[in-house]
Design a protein around this motif. Structure first.
Motif, PDB file in Angstrom:
ATOM      1  N   LYS A 169     -48.503 -60.525 -45.649  1.00  9.51           N
ATOM      2  CA  LYS A 169     -48.635 -60.178 -47.059  1.00  9.51           C
ATOM      3  C   LYS A 169     -47.293 -60.403 -47.742  1.00  9.51           C
ATOM      4  O   LYS A 169     -46.257 -59.947 -47.251  1.00  9.51           O
ATOM      5  N   GLN A 170     -47.319 -61.116 -48.848  1.00  5.85           N
ATOM      6  CA  GLN A 170     -46.079 -61.442 -49.542  1.00  5.85           C
ATOM      7  C   GLN A 170     -46.202 -61.110 -51.025  1.00  5.85           C
ATOM      8  O   GLN A 170     -47.291 -61.094 -51.591  1.00  5.85           O
ATOM      9  N   ALA A 171     -45.048 -60.853 -51.622  1.00  3.99           N
ATOM     10  CA  ALA A 171     -44.968 -60.621 -53.068  1.00  3.99           C
ATOM     11  C   ALA A 171     -43.834 -61.469 -53.612  1.00  3.99           C
ATOM     12  O   ALA A 171     -42.840 -61.726 -52.919  1.00  3.99           O
ATOM     13  N   VAL A 172     -43.984 -61.931 -54.844  1.00  3.25           N
ATOM     14  CA  VAL A 172     -42.999 -62.808 -55.476  1.00  3.25           C
ATOM     15  C   VAL A 172     -42.499 -62.145 -56.756  1.00  3.25           C
ATOM     16  O   VAL A 172     -43.300 -61.627 -57.551  1.00  3.25           O
ATOM     17  N   TYR A 203     -42.859 -50.813 -53.815  1.00  3.16           N
ATOM     18  CA  TYR A 203     -42.405 -51.646 -52.715  1.00  3.16           C
ATOM     19  C   TYR A 203     -41.066 -51.187 -52.151  1.00  3.16           C
ATOM     20  O   TYR A 203     -40.458 -51.875 -51.335  1.00  3.16           O
ATOM     21  N   ALA A 204     -40.588 -50.019 -52.592  1.00  3.60           N
ATOM     22  CA  ALA A 204     -39.244 -49.573 -52.212  1.00  3.60           C
ATOM     23  C   ALA A 204     -39.089 -49.445 -50.702  1.00  3.60           C
ATOM     24  O   ALA A 204     -38.024 -49.755 -50.152  1.00  3.60           O
ATOM     25  N   ASP A 262     -36.257 -64.645 -49.209  1.00  8.90           N
ATOM     26  CA  ASP A 262     -36.389 -66.084 -49.452  1.00  8.90           C
ATOM     27  C   ASP A 262     -36.194 -66.324 -50.941  1.00  8.90           C
ATOM     28  O   ASP A 262     -36.882 -65.713 -51.773  1.00  8.90           O
ATOM     29  N   VAL A 263     -35.267 -67.226 -51.286  1.00  5.25           N
ATOM     30  CA  VAL A 263     -34.911 -67.464 -52.680  1.00  5.25           C
ATOM     31  C   VAL A 263     -35.187 -68.916 -53.033  1.00  5.25           C
ATOM     32  O   VAL A 263     -34.788 -69.834 -52.310  1.00  5.25           O
ATOM     33  N   ARG A 321     -39.107 -64.249 -52.728  1.00  3.83           N
ATOM     34  CA  ARG A 321     -40.342 -64.009 -51.984  1.00  3.83           C
ATOM     35  C   ARG A 321     -40.067 -62.940 -50.919  1.00  3.83           C
ATOM     36  O   ARG A 321     -39.156 -63.074 -50.113  1.00  3.83           O
ATOM     37  N   LEU A 322     -40.886 -61.905 -50.967  1.00  5.39           N
ATOM     38  CA  LEU A 322     -40.675 -60.748 -50.103  1.00  5.39           C
ATOM     39  C   LEU A 322     -41.882 -60.555 -49.195  1.00  5.39           C
ATOM     40  O   LEU A 322     -43.017 -60.521 -49.664  1.00  5.39           O
ATOM     41  N   THR A 323     -41.637 -60.484 -47.888  1.00  5.91           N
ATOM     42  CA  THR A 323     -42.699 -60.215 -46.924  1.00  5.91           C
ATOM     43  C   THR A 323     -42.935 -58.719 -46.842  1.00  5.91           C
ATOM     44  O   THR A 323     -42.003 -57.937 -46.640  1.00  5.91           O
ATOM     45  N   LEU A 324     -44.204 -58.300 -46.990  1.00  6.34           N
ATOM     46  CA  LEU A 324     -44.546 -56.892 -47.048  1.00  6.34           C
ATOM     47  C   LEU A 324     -45.246 -56.461 -45.763  1.00  6.34           C
ATOM     48  O   LEU A 324     -46.280 -57.020 -45.397  1.00  6.34           O
ATOM     49  N   GLY A 325     -44.725 -55.502 -45.065  1.00 11.32           N
ATOM     50  CA  GLY A 325     -45.381 -54.913 -43.913  1.00 11.32           C
ATOM     51  C   GLY A 325     -45.506 -55.839 -42.732  1.00 11.32           C
ATOM     52  O   GLY A 325     -44.877 -56.891 -42.638  1.00 11.32           O
ATOM     53  N   LEU A 326     -46.387 -55.458 -41.786  1.00 14.85           N
ATOM     54  CA  LEU A 326     -46.605 -56.205 -40.558  1.00 14.85           C
ATOM     55  C   LEU A 326     -47.735 -57.200 -40.744  1.00 14.85           C
ATOM     56  O   LEU A 326     -48.589 -57.040 -41.617  1.00 14.85           O
ATOM     57  N   PRO A 327     -47.793 -58.275 -39.913  1.00 16.39           N
ATOM     58  CA  PRO A 327     -48.878 -59.239 -40.008  1.00 16.39           C
ATOM     59  C   PRO A 327     -50.225 -58.569 -39.753  1.00 16.39           C
ATOM     60  O   PRO A 327     -50.340 -57.629 -38.977  1.00 16.39           O
ATOM     61  N   SER A 328     -51.269 -59.075 -40.421  1.00 17.23           N
ATOM     62  CA  SER A 328     -52.628 -58.579 -40.226  1.00 17.23           C
ATOM     63  C   SER A 328     -53.528 -59.733 -39.827  1.00 17.23           C
ATOM     64  O   SER A 328     -53.275 -60.889 -40.174  1.00 17.23           O
TER      65      SER A 328
END
Length: 299
Positions: free
Chosen positions: A46-49, A213-214, A224-225, A275-282
């Protein structure tokens, strides 16, 4: 219209209908080619930008500690300078004259102090022989103290004037890039007036992070930029600071990350994305892109 003519027309119409209904489109016996793509299971991230800007990790306004007329501007907008590089210079004439005047005054003050000290020594000897009174000794001591005060004041004024003379030359306090130059040669400059801004070589990315998202962002984590209109500028950053929410940006935190590389095309003020990776892979199913078909509206 007669009955026979009507009957003839009806027969013709029936013949046409029968002929049309009897026609059929031939079907090819050849197999139709298809492309097969295999769907597979995979761990999905899960990613957020977030929108971001490039800033300098270190910056300072460049200003003189004294005022005067600007006579030399040795840098151009956007130029890179090394620490100690001469940037600007003021007219030194008045400062040099003040230094010369105080040097002459110091010479006089030291001569007066030398004379007063010699007189005191002479009075002390005469007092031992009782040729002068204690009052004469007090007067001689007072003259020495006054001469010492004048000499000390002149020395302090001269030291200040000499420092101010050196302040007429402004050098870069650290290596970096000069921007926002707002003065020209011949212009009168006030003490403390910003002439330009010096940005350090180390750049950082800054973005607003929603508070939900803190927990996903930690100091030392990687980001990632990517930069708009500069594919070769893509890089990573290490989170260096997570600020607190402000009145202007309620519900968000200011996050800063130090860029791993300083690409030559990167400049302060550029915009991009983090780009920020959120949590563990699902778990999930990955379908190849070539297996997807865009349908027309309404289908």
């Amino acid at each position: 219209m007669t009955t026979d003519r009507k009957q003839t027309l009806l027969n013709l119409a029936a013949a046409v209908l029968l002929t049309a209904c009897g026609e059929s489109t031939p079907v090819s016996d050849q197999p139709r080619p298809v492309r097969v793509a295999e769907a597979r299971s995979a761990d999905l991230l899960k990613q957020a930008v977030f929108n971001a800007t490039i800033e300098a990790a270190r910056e300072t306004p460049v200003a003189f500690q004294v005022g005067g007329r600007l006579v030399v501007s040795g840098v151009r907008e956007g130029s890179r300078v090394e620490s100690g590089t001469a940037l600007f210079e003021l007219d030194q004439s008045d400062f040099a004259l003040e230094v010369g005047r105080l040097q002459a005054e110091r010479t006089v003050a030291r001569a007066e102090l030398k004379t007063a000290t010699a007189d005191l020594q002479r009075i002390q000897q005469l007092l031992q022989q009782q040729f002068v009174s204690p009052t004469d000794l007090d007067r001689a001591e007072n003259r020495v103290q006054a001469a010492q005060g004048r000499a000390g004041a002149v020395d302090a004024a001269l030291a200040l004037a000499q420092r101010q003379l050196t302040y007429t030359q402004l050098s870069a306090p650290f290596s970096g890039q000069i921007n926002h130059i707002g003065v020209e040669e011949g212009q009168m400059i006030a003490a403390g007036e910003p002439l330009a801004i010096l940005y350090g070589d180390q750049l950082e990315v800054v973005f607003q992070l929603p508070v939900q998202y803190a927990e996903q962002v930690k100091v030392g984590g990687l980001l990632d930029v990517s930069i708009w209109n500069c594919r070769q500028c893509a890089t990573t950053a290490t989170v260096s600071e997570i600020g607190s929410a402000t009145r202007e940006n309620v519900g968000t935190l200011v996050v800063r990350g130090v860029l791993a590389d300083s690409h030559p095309h990167l400049r302060v003020g550029m915009s991009g994305r983090v780009r920020l990776t959120l949590g563990l892979p699902s778990g999930g199913v990955v379908i190849p892109q070539q297996a997807l078909v865009a349908l027309a509206p309404g289908h």
